[in-house]
Write a protein that holds these residues in place. Sequence first.
Motif, short mmCIF file in Angstrom:
data_model
loop_
_atom_site.label_atom_id
_atom_site.label_comp_id
_atom_site.label_asym_id
_atom_site.label_seq_id
_atom_site.Cartn_x
_atom_site.Cartn_y
_atom_site.Cartn_z
N UNK A 195 6.65 3.51 1.80
CA UNK A 195 6.65 2.35 0.91
C UNK A 195 6.47 2.72 -0.57
N UNK A 196 6.72 3.99 -0.93
CA UNK A 196 6.69 4.29 -2.36
C UNK A 196 7.86 3.56 -3.01
N UNK A 197 7.62 2.94 -4.14
CA UNK A 197 8.65 2.15 -4.84
C UNK A 197 9.19 0.99 -4.02
N UNK A 198 8.43 0.51 -3.04
CA UNK A 198 8.94 -0.58 -2.21
C UNK A 198 8.86 -1.91 -2.95
N UNK B 63 11.81 -3.67 1.27
CA UNK B 63 12.81 -2.62 1.07
C UNK B 63 12.07 -1.32 0.76
N UNK B 64 12.18 -0.35 1.68
CA UNK B 64 11.51 0.93 1.48
C UNK B 64 12.43 1.92 0.79
N UNK C 64 -3.92 -6.70 7.31
CA UNK C 64 -3.10 -5.54 6.96
C UNK C 64 -2.01 -5.42 8.01
N UNK C 65 -0.81 -5.11 7.55
CA UNK C 65 0.33 -5.04 8.47
C UNK C 65 0.98 -3.67 8.28
N UNK C 66 1.05 -2.91 9.37
CA UNK C 66 1.57 -1.54 9.29
C UNK C 66 2.94 -1.39 9.92
N UNK C 67 3.40 -0.15 9.95
CA UNK C 67 4.66 0.16 10.62
C UNK C 67 5.87 -0.09 9.77
N UNK D 21 0.88 -1.18 0.00
CA UNK D 21 0.00 0.00 0.00
C UNK D 21 0.90 1.22 0.00
N UNK D 22 1.01 1.82 -1.15
CA UNK D 22 1.98 2.86 -1.42
C UNK D 22 1.85 4.06 -0.47
N UNK D 23 0.64 4.55 -0.30
CA UNK D 23 0.46 5.76 0.50
C UNK D 23 0.45 5.48 1.99
N UNK D 24 -0.20 4.40 2.37
CA UNK D 24 -0.44 4.14 3.79
C UNK D 24 0.76 3.53 4.50
N UNK D 25 1.76 3.07 3.74
CA UNK D 25 2.91 2.45 4.38
C UNK D 25 2.57 1.12 5.02
#
Lengths: 391, 391
Positions: free
Chosen positions: B61-64, B78-79, B54-57, B35-39
């Motif tokens: 994560x853009x281009x991850x 890889x962030x 869903x797993x956060x933190x 999820x690009x925006x939400x990380x």
Amino acid sequence: MGYRVITAIAVALLLAGGAAQAELRGTGDLGVVVQREAGRLSLVETSNRSVLAEIGGLGDLSHASAVFSRDERYAYVFGRDGGLTKVDLLTREVVARRQQAGNSIGGAISQDGSLVAVSNYEPGGVRVFDAETLEPVAEIPARYGDGERSKVVGLVDAPGNRFVFSLFEAGEIWIADFSNGDDPEITRLRDVGRKPYDALITRDGRYYIAGLFGEDGLALVDLWHPEDGAREILPDYGRGEERLPVYKMPHLEGWALAGDYALLPAVGRHEVLVVDRDNWEEVGRIPVYGQPVFIMASPTGREAWVNFAMPDNDTLQILDLESLAVAQTLKPGKGVLHMEFTPRGEAVWVSLRDEDEVVVYDTATRERVTTLRVDTPSGIFFTDRAGRIGL
Amino acid sequence: MGYRVITAIAVALLLAGGAAQAELRGTGDLGVVVQREAGRLSLVETSNRSVLAEIGGLGDLSHASAVFSRDERYAYVFGRDGGLTKVDLLTREVVARRQQAGNSIGGAISQDGSLVAVSNYEPGGVRVFDAETLEPVAEIPARYGDGERSKVVGLVDAPGNRFVFSLFEAGEIWIADFSNGDDPEITRLRDVGRKPYDALITRDGRYYIAGLFGEDGLALVDLWHPEDGAREILPDYGRGEERLPVYKMPHLEGWALAGDYALLPAVGRHEVLVVDRDNWEEVGRIPVYGQPVFIMASPTGREAWVNFAMPDNDTLQILDLESLAVAQTLKPGKGVLHMEFTPRGEAVWVSLRDEDEVVVYDTATRERVTTLRVDTPSGIFFTDRAGRIGL
């Protein structure tokens, strides 16, 4: 400790899968080794190279093979005695078993993972089961001529939820298409050659190739164009070429497909045939130590490991696929029956039936890194087969 | 209920993995969607085609991108912000995280699964971590000239526990060999071409190909013979060919390698280039709808799905790889960012960033079978990548 706490623990156990003895773990590095005599599986893992458990109650496992569910949790084991057994690799127990025929030879799982098919000698045909429950879904009697039933061999899965198999007595190849439900659409290819005895499918699921016991040559079907029927390739391939004693008809699953080449065990000769995959013509031969049985190509395509029929079944040779020559000869021990590469090819596992050992080699150094004790090991199957067409 | 019973339950829980809320399940059908925006990651499974959690933190994560542990239990993400995060797909939580650089671009896991490497822009170089703990194992500063550090791009794993990567400012390709432990042996290939900006490795791990930003053509290294250095292929490939506006430099991981062909996105043109893998020469071009970004070949090798740069990023085209022509054009929705085939190719998952949807297509019917709600989805990664070289 109050009732509610105990209930909470019980619920937690249930959520943990209901099998308290099962280990929470990934299943991508698991595999099974068939214990030929004992009728058991050894559950193994390739990360630390160990035997995790032994699982019994599978019947006669001579010539047994296995496929895996798409989640890599379950193995389906096909016994020579017609038994089909579903084994849970996490709880390490048999979860379903069906004596589905009197005499059978291998099976396959459909592209979508929903169906398991078994090819039978007696009664001749294919039976198809629900992969979850092993309840019967379809029966395909292999009738020909005046209604006799033919033995079925060389059963594989193909893209489009199809199964492809060969009819030994009938000399036919059938394609059973399950893409529209449990009542398959059957395509019959007739007169493919005399007595197909085994078959393979290329890794992309395009070409199905059957070996012929009744004549020289092989039958090839392009599954992108089944309407074109089967055509003969390698017309000299077989026992007719030169009348040497054949200790064991090589299994066609022993072919290696690497880069531009297919590598075939010559029948009755101490040679590996090199075939150009563009036109399926022979382009060379590699002299080897004995009569080749399995030729397993590394995932890197750089080398293939070959074992041999009696009396040379104490030997392994490594073929270099760039020079098309033997790079090294190893003597692992007696009864080299099968080899399996780890998914990325850093190791190869070798079963030594007569030593009661499975040996793990590092493919870079070609040194033994581990020796595992396994009773009369034969076939070795790793779970990454779940993600591959035709395995 | 006595003490011993409670102890037994506690031990059982421990044996069940210690994480009572985790589900005992196989991991071969799992995947993550970024999820690009939400990380966050969406944990998905391909058997019933659902979002499990869903797993956060995980930071920016853009281009991850993600790779998987060999047991397919853990994802390494890889962030773009230099974060390296290890996620347990069974307990569905972050188990280790390291802010390992200021700015990074992708990573890789070693052939044996023991090492995770990250390629960094700032400071330029590669950092290598223990796959189990994420503790630092090695640092490879990408120094050149008078000691400046170069940005590193195009990092992949290769057989022999090697990592291969390109140095943007230095115009070099390096091979770091970890087969003898944590102190790698480095092979430097110099003058490979100006400003390599991305790279790919063939599925067998033999050929490493870097795209060049500073000149036309591509740099190819045969990793069976690194002593031969890099050679230029496709000398016309690049922006120089015709000065069209380029909306997005295509990623080289967007190449498809299928059968005898490699399919490349033309830079700045509405074309897919068809290259013969035997000699790496162009043999044809397929006119397509827009500027291609990813060209993903099905595991069957029969078709490839292509998405496009803005303003054509609402469209997918399916290329037939037998006729080398467009077979079908689909309009799934806005912001088609990435496609991933299931391991045996019966389905393809497509992320639609601007629709907050992941769409699953049946590859046989080319119909949508499921639409999943995912916030700004980008990269989709299935666990079968664990068993594949270079992914």
